[in-house]
Design a protein around this motif. Structure first.
Motif, mmCIF file in Angstrom:
data_model
loop_
_atom_site.group_PDB
_atom_site.id
_atom_site.type_symbol
_atom_site.label_atom_id
_atom_site.label_comp_id
_atom_site.label_asym_id
_atom_site.label_seq_id
_atom_site.Cartn_x
_atom_site.Cartn_y
_atom_site.Cartn_z
ATOM 1 N N VAL A 1 -75.739 12.241 -39.488
ATOM 2 C CA VAL A 1 -75.041 11.865 -38.260
ATOM 3 C C VAL A 1 -73.574 12.291 -38.341
ATOM 4 C CG1 VAL A 1 -74.250 9.921 -36.854
ATOM 5 C CG2 VAL A 1 -76.596 9.980 -37.679
ATOM 6 N N GLY A 2 -72.968 12.087 -39.475
ATOM 7 C CA GLY A 2 -71.570 12.498 -39.660
ATOM 8 C C GLY A 2 -71.386 13.989 -39.464
ATOM 9 N N ILE A 3 -72.280 14.776 -40.009
ATOM 10 C CA ILE A 3 -72.192 16.234 -39.867
ATOM 11 C C ILE A 3 -72.353 16.629 -38.407
ATOM 12 C CG2 ILE A 3 -73.405 18.401 -40.369
ATOM 13 C CD1 ILE A 3 -73.913 17.215 -43.208
ATOM 14 N N LEU A 4 -73.290 16.010 -37.708
ATOM 15 C CA LEU A 4 -73.493 16.324 -36.291
ATOM 16 C C LEU A 4 -72.265 15.970 -35.457
ATOM 17 C CD1 LEU A 4 -77.182 15.160 -35.879
ATOM 18 C CD2 LEU A 4 -76.335 17.522 -35.876
ATOM 19 N N ILE A 5 -71.638 14.843 -35.770
ATOM 20 C CA ILE A 5 -70.431 14.452 -35.047
ATOM 21 C C ILE A 5 -69.300 15.428 -35.326
ATOM 22 C CG2 ILE A 5 -68.616 12.681 -34.930
ATOM 23 C CD1 ILE A 5 -70.886 10.596 -35.205
ATOM 24 N N VAL A 6 -69.149 15.855 -36.570
ATOM 25 C CA VAL A 6 -68.109 16.826 -36.915
ATOM 26 C C VAL A 6 -68.364 18.149 -36.206
ATOM 27 C CG1 VAL A 6 -67.186 18.227 -38.809
ATOM 28 C CG2 VAL A 6 -67.483 15.767 -39.105
ATOM 29 N N GLU A 7 -69.616 18.585 -36.173
ATOM 30 C CA GLU A 7 -69.951 19.829 -35.469
ATOM 31 C C GLU A 7 -69.596 19.734 -33.992
ATOM 32 O OE1 GLU A 7 -74.065 20.720 -36.028
ATOM 33 O OE2 GLU A 7 -73.800 21.265 -38.124
ATOM 34 N N GLU A 8 -69.952 18.616 -33.382
ATOM 35 C CA GLU A 8 -69.664 18.415 -31.961
ATOM 36 C C GLU A 8 -68.163 18.404 -31.712
ATOM 37 O OE1 GLU A 8 -70.897 18.041 -28.052
ATOM 38 O OE2 GLU A 8 -72.119 18.357 -29.833
ATOM 39 N N TYR A 9 -67.441 17.730 -32.588
ATOM 40 C CA TYR A 9 -65.982 17.681 -32.477
ATOM 41 C C TYR A 9 -65.396 19.082 -32.568
ATOM 42 C CZ TYR A 9 -61.140 16.934 -33.801
ATOM 43 O OH TYR A 9 -59.775 16.992 -33.871
ATOM 44 N N ALA A 10 -65.888 19.854 -33.528
ATOM 45 C CA ALA A 10 -65.378 21.212 -33.702
ATOM 46 C C ALA A 10 -65.643 22.055 -32.464
ATOM 47 C CB ALA A 10 -66.010 21.861 -34.941
ATOM 48 N N LYS A 11 -66.818 21.920 -31.897
ATOM 49 C CA LYS A 11 -67.166 22.706 -30.707
ATOM 50 C C LYS A 11 -66.328 22.313 -29.501
ATOM 51 C CE LYS A 11 -71.972 23.405 -32.040
ATOM 52 N NZ LYS A 11 -73.346 22.979 -31.765
ATOM 53 N N LYS A 12 -66.131 21.022 -29.299
ATOM 54 C CA LYS A 12 -65.448 20.550 -28.098
ATOM 55 C C LYS A 12 -63.934 20.554 -28.212
ATOM 56 C CE LYS A 12 -68.968 17.594 -26.087
ATOM 57 N NZ LYS A 12 -69.299 16.217 -25.690
ATOM 58 N N CYS A 13 -63.424 20.181 -29.363
ATOM 59 C CA CYS A 13 -62.000 19.897 -29.470
ATOM 60 C C CYS A 13 -61.164 20.967 -30.163
ATOM 61 C CB CYS A 13 -61.793 18.572 -30.199
ATOM 62 S SG CYS A 13 -62.607 17.192 -29.380
ATOM 63 N N ILE A 14 -61.760 21.706 -31.053
ATOM 64 C CA ILE A 14 -60.956 22.652 -31.835
ATOM 65 C C ILE A 14 -60.997 24.049 -31.242
ATOM 66 C CG2 ILE A 14 -60.707 23.797 -34.066
ATOM 67 C CD1 ILE A 14 -61.522 21.207 -35.374
ATOM 68 N N ILE A 15 -62.189 24.537 -30.977
ATOM 69 C CA ILE A 15 -62.322 25.907 -30.490
ATOM 70 C C ILE A 15 -61.600 26.032 -29.153
ATOM 71 C CG2 ILE A 15 -63.937 27.678 -29.699
ATOM 72 C CD1 ILE A 15 -65.936 26.505 -31.735
ATOM 73 N N GLY A 16 -60.629 26.902 -29.121
ATOM 74 C CA GLY A 16 -59.874 27.126 -27.897
ATOM 75 C C GLY A 16 -58.790 26.102 -27.639
ATOM 76 N N GLY A 17 -58.589 25.185 -28.558
ATOM 77 C CA GLY A 17 -57.559 24.169 -28.387
ATOM 78 C C GLY A 17 -56.175 24.724 -28.666
ATOM 79 N N GLU A 18 -55.187 24.008 -28.195
ATOM 80 C CA GLU A 18 -53.801 24.450 -28.369
ATOM 81 C C GLU A 18 -53.340 24.345 -29.812
ATOM 82 O OE1 GLU A 18 -51.306 22.308 -25.672
ATOM 83 O OE2 GLU A 18 -52.593 22.740 -23.971
ATOM 84 N N ASN A 19 -53.761 23.310 -30.507
ATOM 85 C CA ASN A 19 -53.327 23.075 -31.885
ATOM 86 C C ASN A 19 -54.476 23.284 -32.860
ATOM 87 O OD1 ASN A 19 -50.739 22.251 -31.004
ATOM 88 N ND2 ASN A 19 -51.537 20.213 -30.554
ATOM 89 N N ALA A 20 -55.184 24.364 -32.693
ATOM 90 C CA ALA A 20 -56.400 24.593 -33.470
ATOM 91 C C ALA A 20 -56.152 24.558 -34.973
ATOM 92 C CB ALA A 20 -57.039 25.922 -33.071
ATOM 93 N N GLU A 21 -55.072 25.164 -35.420
ATOM 94 C CA GLU A 21 -54.830 25.220 -36.863
ATOM 95 C C GLU A 21 -54.618 23.831 -37.459
ATOM 96 O OE1 GLU A 21 -51.893 27.569 -39.903
ATOM 97 O OE2 GLU A 21 -52.548 28.558 -38.049
ATOM 98 N N SER A 22 -53.821 22.996 -36.821
ATOM 99 C CA SER A 22 -53.612 21.644 -37.346
ATOM 100 C C SER A 22 -54.876 20.798 -37.199
ATOM 101 C CB SER A 22 -52.424 20.967 -36.657
ATOM 102 O OG SER A 22 -52.702 20.732 -35.300
ATOM 103 N N GLU A 23 -55.630 21.018 -36.130
ATOM 104 C CA GLU A 23 -56.884 20.298 -35.937
ATOM 105 C C GLU A 23 -57.885 20.659 -37.032
ATOM 106 O OE1 GLU A 23 -57.897 18.005 -33.737
ATOM 107 O OE2 GLU A 23 -55.998 17.917 -32.671
ATOM 108 N N ILE A 24 -57.950 21.923 -37.388
ATOM 109 C CA ILE A 24 -58.849 22.363 -38.459
ATOM 110 C C ILE A 24 -58.439 21.736 -39.780
ATOM 111 C CG2 ILE A 24 -59.548 24.370 -39.836
ATOM 112 C CD1 ILE A 24 -59.530 25.958 -37.171
ATOM 113 N N SER A 25 -57.144 21.676 -40.034
ATOM 114 C CA SER A 25 -56.652 21.062 -41.262
ATOM 115 C C SER A 25 -57.064 19.592 -41.330
ATOM 116 C CB SER A 25 -55.132 21.194 -41.328
ATOM 117 O OG SER A 25 -54.640 20.542 -42.462
ATOM 118 N N GLU A 26 -56.910 18.867 -40.240
ATOM 119 C CA GLU A 26 -57.321 17.462 -40.191
ATOM 120 C C GLU A 26 -58.828 17.321 -40.362
ATOM 121 O OE1 GLU A 26 -55.577 14.533 -40.008
ATOM 122 O OE2 GLU A 26 -53.881 15.853 -40.440
#
Length: 81
Positions: free
Chosen positions: A47-72
């Motif tokens: 479940v944790g992996i699925l939530i992280v995948e979903e977060y990455a798809k929705k929030c990081i890809i194409g986001g303004e602060n992608a680099e800091s989001e990836i680090s977090e």
């Protein structure tokens, strides 16, 4: 996965944990208890992996602060595993 599917998975895990509690109350064999603990950990990890995948798809890809989001996200992944 959508919110409903996450909740279904978490309720299933909740049931597994209740089963684990019963096993301990009933003083079941240690191997069975350890096996159930491993199953719960594995289910939570999935479940944790699925939530992280979903977060990455929705929030990081194409986001303004992608680099800091990836680090977090990487920090969060370290604690998950």
């Amino acid at each position: 996965m959508d919110k409903k599917e996450y909740l279904v998975a978490l309720r299933r895990i909740e049931g597994q944990v209740r089963g684990l509690q019963r096993m301990i109350e009933e003083e079941r064999d240690c191997k069975e208890i350890i096996s159930q603990i491993a199953a719960v950990r594995s289910a939570l990890k999935r479940v944790g992996i699925l939530i992280v995948e979903e977060y990455a798809k929705k929030c990081i890809i194409g986001g303004e602060n992608a680099e800091s989001e990836i680090s977090e996200l990487l920090k969060d992944l370290q604690s998950l595993f």
